[in-house]
Scaffold this active site. Structure first.
Site, mmCIF file in Angstrom:
data_model
loop_
_atom_site.group_PDB
_atom_site.id
_atom_site.type_symbol
_atom_site.label_atom_id
_atom_site.label_comp_id
_atom_site.label_asym_id
_atom_site.label_seq_id
_atom_site.Cartn_x
_atom_site.Cartn_y
_atom_site.Cartn_z
ATOM 1 N N ALA A 45 18.511 -2.794 -7.834
ATOM 2 C CA ALA A 45 18.762 -3.642 -9.073
ATOM 3 C C ALA A 45 19.945 -4.164 -9.315
ATOM 4 O O ALA A 45 20.512 -5.463 -9.597
ATOM 5 C CB ALA A 45 17.784 -2.940 -10.036
ATOM 6 N N GLY A 46 20.849 -2.998 -9.455
ATOM 7 C CA GLY A 46 22.286 -3.282 -9.975
ATOM 8 C C GLY A 46 23.251 -3.946 -8.846
ATOM 9 O O GLY A 46 23.772 -5.161 -9.111
ATOM 10 N N ARG A 338 -0.962 6.973 -5.564
ATOM 11 C CA ARG A 338 -0.207 8.428 -5.846
ATOM 12 C C ARG A 338 -0.800 9.354 -6.680
ATOM 13 O O ARG A 338 -0.928 10.600 -6.417
ATOM 14 C CB ARG A 338 1.169 7.948 -5.835
ATOM 15 C CG ARG A 338 1.686 7.270 -4.607
ATOM 16 C CD ARG A 338 3.186 6.959 -4.997
ATOM 17 N NE ARG A 338 3.753 6.258 -3.613
ATOM 18 C CZ ARG A 338 4.877 5.850 -3.540
ATOM 19 N NH1 ARG A 338 5.984 5.886 -4.561
ATOM 20 N NH2 ARG A 338 5.210 5.274 -2.332
#
Lengths: 671, 254
Positions: A45-46, A338
């Site tokens: 993301a960054g 999950r």
């Protein structure tokens, strides 16, 4: 009326993002050069946000606590990235990816955000291929796909078991191009320790230079936090050792609401723990559930024999094995989501069927797949009369091509060869769906402070589907933030450069220095790790896979006790003004000790079971779904966003009601 | 699972900071299980040091599953220790015996100055990547459909193999010349093998090699130690490919 305004655009869901982009304010290229943006964290993301914002012309400063942006923990993602390309012609579409994600999240995500995620997913693959990301390909030269849990199509793109690595190196290369041009200033080995808010707007951060210990001020017109999840509050998790909540928590203390902290993903297939010295748990990718079958012995006598080594797992005949996921969930089998797979493993192990010494392991077996692939390969090679040994050898080659690095990783850790004997696996903390509350534009409740990727709460509801974290990180960074942040910054073109010489920066810097001094001057007798381990044990025992009101109340008390003791008896060797890993850890654990309490408080208030949050009080009592988690839409169909008031135990609850206009609310069934 | 516990002598490089001289110091550590990873052994050692009022030894680490490239360490003279195909965090104590003496040093190279104890500065690697380790394509929702760029499976696989480099620096630490050729050639090869990378191939190889020289890495003399010690098995073929690319670019670049 809630104080939370999600700013979801009007109109039909399929038009929302397009309409929003058309109406959004833009900043002209000459003005972008005058605007500073800080990006904290350089994972998917960054990294993708920093690169994209710099390409647009903003002046970007990026920060990472590691020695290079390439080492952010996105690198460790194994299995793949989802995208609604429908290359397999198996009925996939944007709507289906949207539907699967909302359902997989147990109807606790925001529809509009999830739809946008599905909408931009295909662009991510195009973008990454253009950057040179070497995805797996078929012999015709086109991209290959595989399946992940909770879905009935093959939409996962992958690069063996190193998809996160390849995607992150793609984003890193895009960053490098901008660093080379001087458009991103990169600060490695710097850790954010506070957010600076001026006149109600995020205007900068305080960081510690981890090499020299110097405290620095950095100002900007907007701050993006892409600082990952907080799974390490459990001490043992699949996260990297350095992964922490500090940046997000410090923003929370400055006014950013923290949403759904109790939503934690416990991943079903991890290598079981082996001793007290254990520092982390290693994931075995969910992609293995494409080909691996999960089982425990049907009879307790066989469990004993396997534990004591009297018989080997392969000695047990088919009739004596319990493929419990295939038995309980015939429609999805080994590919249930999950949360469902983890609880099912815990159920078998709690009932006494665990297959290792600690009783906390189940088998993940590849023998059927090896045989199946071997036969297929023998046919391809025209070896109609291939011997069994030959078939097995060919099958092993196919499996090695698909999962080679994972098998090698498993063998190095356990000294067992998974080609010959089934893997032993057990659930472990992996991902946190909760995080900073953000609106449709990914802005937190502090204007000008954005949160992207795992650090925000927005897309995965109460449970994330496999291969969707990479998708979300890159969607936020490449395709969402670059638009939405412009809308905010359009009003900042006349602001001029932000000064760091203001009372707000003075105050924030002093607060950081005071906290460091206080920690260094405790000079007690216990190490940071010893406190972290105690916190982790409380979290795992009482806020883990299964939670109840009594346990959660105890957890809150115990966490407060550990926190008090921490501030009285912590020992940090060395000094503050030097490279000091113990001090770094202490600052992170101090914040985990506050977050942990809010986590338990959130779990206590949410008296329903949804996704990864399982409350023993809320279970289906009868019918086909007997024993499964019971959601309570009447009372809990909202996002819980907590406001800091000076003590995690006193946090203020704000609710964002979740509106489902495009998907019918249903019991989530994988049967 | 046996509970055999080992007692070891550790000889560790201690250095206060970049400007101070360093030296080897000897320590004893007990209660080491063969199931521990090497870094977990160091965790146990550090916990003991803290409890005794001593300063723990600083080392780099993060993911502890062999992919982030943060951990390093020259162990008994070998980068990432005696096992093959693993990083230090994946090295397990079952590779050692009770009573062993283990020497632990930082990765040594002029271009990797020591920050503290076993921690080194590898930003020279990043600067080489800034010089050309990318394809110049901006973020856009309008790049062509991914399947419009077919790639021969063989080349795609080779590009992938080269791209699995984790940037740990073991190749440099293994090389008697502290050459970074394996690291640089892995990135050059990844892009040289893909159609997307061909357009800027000449500039890329020239700029990256230039920056590598600027950083003070040594020359390659083809001993192949880098390939042996590389935890990801990056092949020497990549160096050959980079040499071809470099020669081609040098001769034809206007």
């Amino acid at each position: 009326m809630s104080v939370l305004d999600a700013k979801v655009p009007e109109g039909p869901i399929k038009d929302k993002w397009t309409n929003h982009k058309n109406k959004i304010n833009l900043v002209n290229p000459a003005n972008k050069r005058l605007i500073d943006v800080i990006v904290v964290g350089t994972g998917l993301a960054g990294g993708s946000a920093a690169a994209s914002l710099a390409e647009l012309g903003y002046k970007v400063k990026a920060f990472a606590f590691q020695d290079s942006p390439r080492r952010a923990h996105s690198i460790a993602a194994q299995g793949g990235i989802n995208a609604a390309k429908n290359y397999q012609n198996d009925g996939d579409s944007i709507y289906r990816l949207f539907y699967d994600t909302v359902k997989g999240g147990d109807y606790r995500g925001r529809e509009s955000n999830v739809y946008r995620l599905a909408e931009v997913s295909a662009n991510i693959i195009d973008q990454c291929v253009a950057q040179g990301v070497p995805f797996a390909r078929e012999y015709g030269g086109l991209l290959d796909n595989r399946s992940f849990g909770g879905v009935l199509v093959s939409r996962t793109f992958y690069a063996k078991g190193q998809t996160g690595q390849q995607l992150l190196l793609g984003a890193y290369s895009a960053m490098n191009r901008q660093i080379g041009k001087g458009k991103i200033e990169m600060y490695n080995r710097h850790e954010m320790l506070d957010l600076v808010v001026v006149n109600g707007k995020a205007r900068g951060i305080i960081v510690r230079n981890l090499i020299t210990g110097a405290i620095e001020r950095h100002a900007a017109h907007a701050v993006v936090l892409a600082t990952g999840g907080y799974g390490n509050v459990f001490f043992l998790s699949t996260n990297a050792m350095g992964s922490n909540v500090t940046a997000a928590w410090r923003a929370h203390r400055r006014g950013a609401y923290f949403a759904n902290p109790c939503y934690t993903q416990i991943h079903p297939t991890c290598i079981p723990r082996s001793g007290d010295y254990q520092s982390k748990l290693t994931l075995m990718s969910e992609s293995l559930r494409n080909d691996g079958r999960i089982w425990v012995p049907k009879n307790k006598e066989d469990v004993e024999k396997i534990r004591s080594g009297q018989i080997k797992p392969r000695d047990l005949s088919e009739e004596d094995r319990d493929y419990y996921l295939e038995r309980r969930y015939p429609a999805f089998g080994n590919l249930v989501p999950r949360d469902v797979a983890s609880r099912a493993a815990k159920e078998r192990c709690d009932a006494g069927y665990g297959v290792n010494q600690t009783g906390e392991a189940v088998f993940l077996d590849f023998s059927s797949a090896i045989e199946r692939y071997g036969k297929e390969q023998a046919n391809v090679l025209g070896e109609k009369d291939a011997s069994h040994d030959r078939i097995i050898a060919l099958g092993k080659e196919v499996i090695a091509n698909k999962y080679g690095n994972l098998f090698q990783m498993y063998e190095k850790i356990t000294a067992d060869n998974p080609y010959e004997t089934p893997m032993k696996i057990y659930p472990a903390v992996h991902y946190t769906m909760g995080g900073l509350w953000v609106d449709y534009n990914l802005m937190t409740t502090v204007p000008g402070c954005y949160a992207a990727g795992e650090a925000n709460f927005s897309d995965h509801g109460a449970n994330r589907l496999g291969a969707s974290a990479l998708m979300q990180g890159l969607a936020d960074g490449y395709f969402v933030l670059p638009y939405t942040i412009g809308d905010y910054l359009a009003d900042e073109i006349r602001t001029g450069a932000i000064s760091t010489e203001t009372p707000e920066f003075d105050e924030a810097e002093k607060a950081v220095k005071d906290r460091i001094n206080e920690l260094m001057s405790i000079k007690g007798s216990q190490s940071v790790d010893s406190f972290h381990k105690r916190l982790g044990k409380v979290m795992w025992d009482k806020c883990g896979m299964s939670r109840n009101a009594n346990g959660l109340e105890e957890a809150i008390k115990e966490i407060r006790q550990i926190r008090e003791e921490f501030w009285k008896d912590l020992r940090i060797p060395g000094k503050a003004n030097e490279f000091n890993p113990e001090l770094e850890k202490a600052m992170r654990v101090a914040d985990f000790l506050e977050l942990g309490e809010l986590f338990a408080k959130d779990a206590l208030h949410r008296n329903e079971s949804c996704g990864g949050h399982f409350r023993e009080e809320s279970v289906e009592e009868s019918g086909e779904q007997q024993g499964e988690a019971k959601r309570d839409d009447e009372n809990f169909k909202y996002v819980a966003a907590w406001e800091w008031t000076g003590d995690p135990g006193e946090a203020n609850l704000h609710k964002e009601d979740l509106v489902f206009e495009n998907i019918e609310l249903k019991q989530r069934s994988y049967k | 699972m046996s509970d055999k516990l080992m007692k070891l002598t550790l000889k560790i490089w201690r250095q206060k900071d970049a400007d101070s001289p360093g030296k080897m110091e000897s320590y004893q550590v007990e209660g080491i299980s063969e199931h521990m990873s090497f870094l977990e052994m160091l965790d146990v050692f550090n916990e003991q040091q803290i409890n005794q009022g001593n300063e723990p030894v600083a080392f780099d680490h993060d993911c502890r599953e062999g992919i982030c490239g943060m951990c390093s360490l020259q162990i008994n003279g070998e980068p990432h220790g005696p096992d093959r195909g693993v990083t230090t965090c994946q090295l397990h104590m079952r590779m050692f015996n009770d009573g062993d003496t283990i020497t632990i040093e930082p990765f040594r190279a002029k271009a990797f100055p020591v920050i503290k104890d076993l921690v080194v500065d590898r930003t020279s690697f990043d600067r080489i990547q800034h010089a050309g380790g990318f394809i110049s394509v901006n973020t856009s929702g309008n790049t062509q459909d991914a399947n419009n760029i077919p790639v021969e499976k063989e080349n795609a696989d080779k590009a992938f193999d080269a791209a699995t480099c984790i940037g740990c620096g073991a190749c440099v630490a293994a090389c008697k010349n502290a050459s970074a050729m394996l690291f640089v050639s892995a990135k050059v090869s990844q892009f040289a093998l893909l159609p997307q990378g061909k357009i800027e191939a000449k500039d890329r190889v020239l700029n990256m090699v230039h920056q590598m020289d600027e950083e003070g890495f040594g020359n390659c003399s083809n001993t192949g130690a880098c390939e042996v010690e590389c935890p990801k098995g990056i092949s020497l073929e990549n160096i050959a490919r980079m040499n071809r690319e470099y020669l081609k670019a040098s001769l034809t670049k206007e």
